[in-house]
Write a protein that holds these residues in place. Sequence first.
Motif, short mmCIF file in Angstrom:
data_model
loop_
_atom_site.label_atom_id
_atom_site.label_comp_id
_atom_site.label_asym_id
_atom_site.label_seq_id
_atom_site.Cartn_x
_atom_site.Cartn_y
_atom_site.Cartn_z
N THR A 91 0.83 -1.21 0.00
CA THR A 91 0.00 0.00 0.00
C THR A 91 0.86 1.26 0.00
O THR A 91 0.34 2.35 0.20
N GLU A 92 2.15 1.09 -0.23
CA GLU A 92 3.07 2.23 -0.32
C GLU A 92 3.00 2.79 -1.74
O GLU A 92 2.97 2.04 -2.72
N VAL A 93 2.98 4.12 -1.87
CA VAL A 93 2.99 4.74 -3.19
C VAL A 93 4.41 4.59 -3.74
O VAL A 93 5.33 5.33 -3.37
N CYS A 94 4.57 3.56 -4.56
CA CYS A 94 5.87 3.21 -5.15
C CYS A 94 5.58 2.28 -6.33
O CYS A 94 4.42 1.94 -6.56
N PRO A 95 6.60 1.84 -7.05
CA PRO A 95 6.34 0.92 -8.17
C PRO A 95 5.65 -0.38 -7.77
O PRO A 95 5.04 -1.05 -8.60
N ASP A 96 5.72 -0.78 -6.49
CA ASP A 96 5.09 -2.02 -6.03
C ASP A 96 3.65 -1.84 -5.56
O ASP A 96 3.02 -2.81 -5.13
N LEU A 97 3.11 -0.63 -5.63
CA LEU A 97 1.75 -0.35 -5.16
C LEU A 97 0.77 -1.36 -5.75
O LEU A 97 0.72 -1.57 -6.96
N GLY A 98 0.01 -2.01 -4.88
CA GLY A 98 -0.99 -2.98 -5.31
C GLY A 98 -0.49 -4.39 -5.48
O GLY A 98 -1.27 -5.31 -5.72
N THR A 99 0.81 -4.58 -5.33
CA THR A 99 1.38 -5.92 -5.44
C THR A 99 0.88 -6.81 -4.31
O THR A 99 0.79 -6.37 -3.17
N VAL A 100 0.56 -8.04 -4.65
CA VAL A 100 0.14 -9.02 -3.65
C VAL A 100 1.32 -9.96 -3.42
O VAL A 100 1.88 -10.51 -4.37
N ALA A 101 1.70 -10.13 -2.16
CA ALA A 101 2.78 -11.05 -1.82
C ALA A 101 2.34 -12.47 -2.15
O ALA A 101 1.15 -12.78 -2.21
N GLU A 102 3.31 -13.34 -2.36
CA GLU A 102 3.03 -14.73 -2.68
C GLU A 102 2.08 -15.34 -1.65
O GLU A 102 2.25 -15.15 -0.44
N LEU A 103 1.08 -16.04 -2.14
CA LEU A 103 0.10 -16.70 -1.27
C LEU A 103 0.56 -18.14 -1.09
O LEU A 103 0.00 -19.07 -1.69
N GLU A 104 1.57 -18.31 -0.26
CA GLU A 104 2.18 -19.62 -0.07
C GLU A 104 1.16 -20.65 0.42
O GLU A 104 0.45 -20.42 1.40
N GLY A 105 1.07 -21.75 -0.32
CA GLY A 105 0.17 -22.82 0.06
C GLY A 105 -1.25 -22.66 -0.45
O GLY A 105 -2.09 -23.54 -0.26
N PHE A 106 -1.55 -21.56 -1.13
CA PHE A 106 -2.90 -21.36 -1.67
C PHE A 106 -2.96 -21.96 -3.06
O PHE A 106 -2.28 -21.51 -3.98
N ALA A 107 -3.77 -22.99 -3.21
CA ALA A 107 -3.84 -23.71 -4.49
C ALA A 107 -4.95 -23.17 -5.40
O ALA A 107 -5.03 -23.54 -6.55
N GLY A 108 -5.77 -22.28 -4.88
CA GLY A 108 -6.89 -21.76 -5.65
C GLY A 108 -6.47 -20.66 -6.62
O GLY A 108 -5.31 -20.31 -6.73
#
Length: 93
Positions: free
Chosen positions: A26-43
Motif C-alpha cells: 500500500t506504499e505509493v511506489c512501483p510495487d503499489l498494489g502488489t500481492v505477496a506470494e500466497l504460499e500454500g494457496f492452491a486456488g
Amino acid sequence: MDTKLSTEQIDLLLWLANGNSVDLCTEVCPDLGTVAELEGFAGHFLKRTIYRLKREGLTQERDLFVTGLRWTSLTLNSKGRQLAEQLEGQTYA
C-alpha cells in the motif's frame, strides 16, 4: 449467515481461516498494489476476491512495514472465521 460467495471466494476464505493472510503493498511506489506470494494457496486468486470478502465484512487489516515499505495484511475477523467454520467440509457449486 446469508452470504453468497463464489467458489474462488470460499477457497480463499477457508485458506485464510487456516491462519494465513493476504499481504498487499500500500506504499505509493512501483510495487503499489502488489500481492505477496500466497504460499500454500492452491486456488485461483484475483484481487476482486479479497475485495468481496472485505465488502462482506469478513476481514480485518493491519499495516506492516517491510524494508521501509507499507503493506496491509488482511486476515479473517470473527465473522469471517464463523462463516469459514460453517462452510468447512460442505460441498459448494
